[in-house]
Enzyme design. Structure first.
Site, PDB file in Angstrom:
ATOM      1  N   ARG A 171       0.778  -1.436   0.010  1.00  0.00           N
ATOM      2  CA  ARG A 171      -0.094   0.074  -0.017  1.00  0.00           C
ATOM      3  C   ARG A 171       1.538   1.238   0.261  1.00  0.00           C
ATOM      4  O   ARG A 171       0.841   1.909   0.934  1.00  0.00           O
ATOM      5  CB  ARG A 171      -0.565  -0.051   0.946  1.00  0.00           C
ATOM      6  CG  ARG A 171      -1.596  -1.666   1.425  1.00  0.00           C
ATOM      7  CD  ARG A 171      -2.476  -1.067  -0.228  1.00  0.00           C
ATOM      8  NE  ARG A 171      -3.447  -2.283   0.403  1.00  0.00           N
ATOM      9  CZ  ARG A 171      -3.360  -3.889  -1.358  1.00  0.00           C
ATOM     10  NH1 ARG A 171      -2.213  -3.407  -1.648  1.00  0.00           N
ATOM     11  NH2 ARG A 171      -4.563  -4.408  -0.781  1.00  0.00           N
ATOM     12  N   SER A 221     -12.114  -0.989   2.326  1.00  0.00           N
ATOM     13  CA  SER A 221     -11.132  -1.929   3.877  1.00  0.00           C
ATOM     14  C   SER A 221      -9.971  -0.607   4.660  1.00  0.00           C
ATOM     15  O   SER A 221      -9.695   0.536   3.347  1.00  0.00           O
ATOM     16  CB  SER A 221      -9.769  -2.585   3.009  1.00  0.00           C
ATOM     17  OG  SER A 221      -9.479  -3.097   3.914  1.00  0.00           O
ATOM     18  N   GLU A 291      -5.342   1.879   6.505  1.00  0.00           N
ATOM     19  CA  GLU A 291      -4.967   1.989   5.217  1.00  0.00           C
ATOM     20  C   GLU A 291      -6.007   3.025   4.037  1.00  0.00           C
ATOM     21  O   GLU A 291      -5.273   3.670   3.379  1.00  0.00           O
ATOM     22  CB  GLU A 291      -5.772   0.346   4.222  1.00  0.00           C
ATOM     23  CG  GLU A 291      -5.193   0.437   2.792  1.00  0.00           C
ATOM     24  CD  GLU A 291      -5.840  -0.592   2.659  1.00  0.00           C
ATOM     25  OE1 GLU A 291      -6.503  -0.747   1.452  1.00  0.00           O
ATOM     26  OE2 GLU A 291      -5.456  -1.671   2.794  1.00  0.00           O
TER      27      GLU A 291
END
Length: 299
Positions: A171, A221, A291
């Protein structure tokens, strides 16, 4: 001096004091001082250069799907790139502008008989956002198929950065560290069978629909996967599914999601995130790192 970008730039849409809740996938977020929708690389360059001359902060967004904008909104200039959405096929490569939807890009690849992008068939973000955060799903990540990205640097130069220059991690990409703006991306794919590619995309979308709370607004998410663990499992085991602050709730369908069930604010979202982090840490000693990108001013 009072600056009005809406009169300075007239070739594309610029709005004043526009609520970002109209554009974010959570349906939350305060106003942007100026919200611009450039349609070309050159317009992005001109916008950023002019804002820099005025010492005006610049924030760049894509599809605003893995994002929370605080309720105080964003000062200065906010740029949304979704008007830059062209997608082209050149042999075994797919070239997509930063504002193109990742989902649409996977469809173009499938129609061209190119395999490698199936993992992204349900990712709701834009290509620019996907490169920025190395978006991934179901075992695939952007870095596995990205050949290069065209970027606007801090020095106002347009450059093509190779895969290695993007320094991908989980990420993460060097775009985040170097304050560059993704303008386009080139994916290097492989020839494949159109029917098999579509079958895999359908399968992954079925899994997504069956496991994720797509019926509610969300930011996707929320937490990164802790090493050796799954965030959703930790949240579930902490008994947090259904925990609610205001209109934001930990999804009862998938613990890794926080959904807007009743006119939630960004502040509601942040309260839920903080409670989840504190509870999981207290019970397990594991800190859940977000995230989702959290930006903007508090009220």
């Amino acid at each position: 001096m009072t600056v009005d970008l809406t009169t300075k730039f007239t070739d594309f849409k610029i709005l004043k004091h526009e609520p970002l809740a109209h554009y974010s996938w959570t349906k939350t977020g305060g106003p942007a001082d100026f919200l611009a929708f450039p349609e070309t690389d050159q317009q992005v360059e001109e916008l950023v250069q002019y804002a820099d001359q005025l010492h005006m902060p610049v924030t760049v967004l894509g599809n605003a799907s893995n994002l929370i904008v605080r309720d105080g909104g964003i000062r200065g200039l906010t740029i949304i790139l979704t008007a830059m959405h062209a997608i082209h096929v050149d042999g075994d490569r797919v070239l997509a502008e930063a504002g193109a939807a990742y989902i649409e890009t996977t469809k173009v690849a499938q129609q061209a008989g190119l395999t490698g992008l199936e993992f992204a068939a349900g990712i709701p973000g834009s290509i620019g956002g996907g490169v920025f955060m190395n978006a991934g799903a179901y075992g695939g990540e952007t870095e596995y198929v990205l050949e290069s990205a065209t970027v606007l640097t801090q020095e106002h130069t347009v450059e093509v950065w190779s895969h290695d220059q993007l320094e991908f991690g989980y990420r993460h990409s060097s775009i985040q560290d170097r304050d560059a703006i993704v303008l386009a991306a080139t994916f290097k794919l492989r020839p494949g069978n159109k029917c098999l590619i579509q079958h895999e995309m359908n399968h992954l979308n079925y899994l997504r629909k069956s496991k994720q709370p797509l019926e509610y607004p969300s930011c996707g998410s929320v937490f990164k996967r802790p090493k050796g663990h799954f965030a959703g499992k930790l949240i579930h085991e902490a008994g947090l599914q259904g925990y609610r602050a205001g209109g934001a709730e930990v999804s009862k369908k998938h613990a890794g999601f926080i959904v807007n069930v009743d006119h939630a604010t960004a502040t509601d979202y942040l309260h839920v995130i903080q409670h989840v982090q504190a509870t999981v840490f207290r019970q397990t000693g594991i800190h859940l790192e977000t995230e989702v990108r959290i930006i903007g001013e508090s009220n």
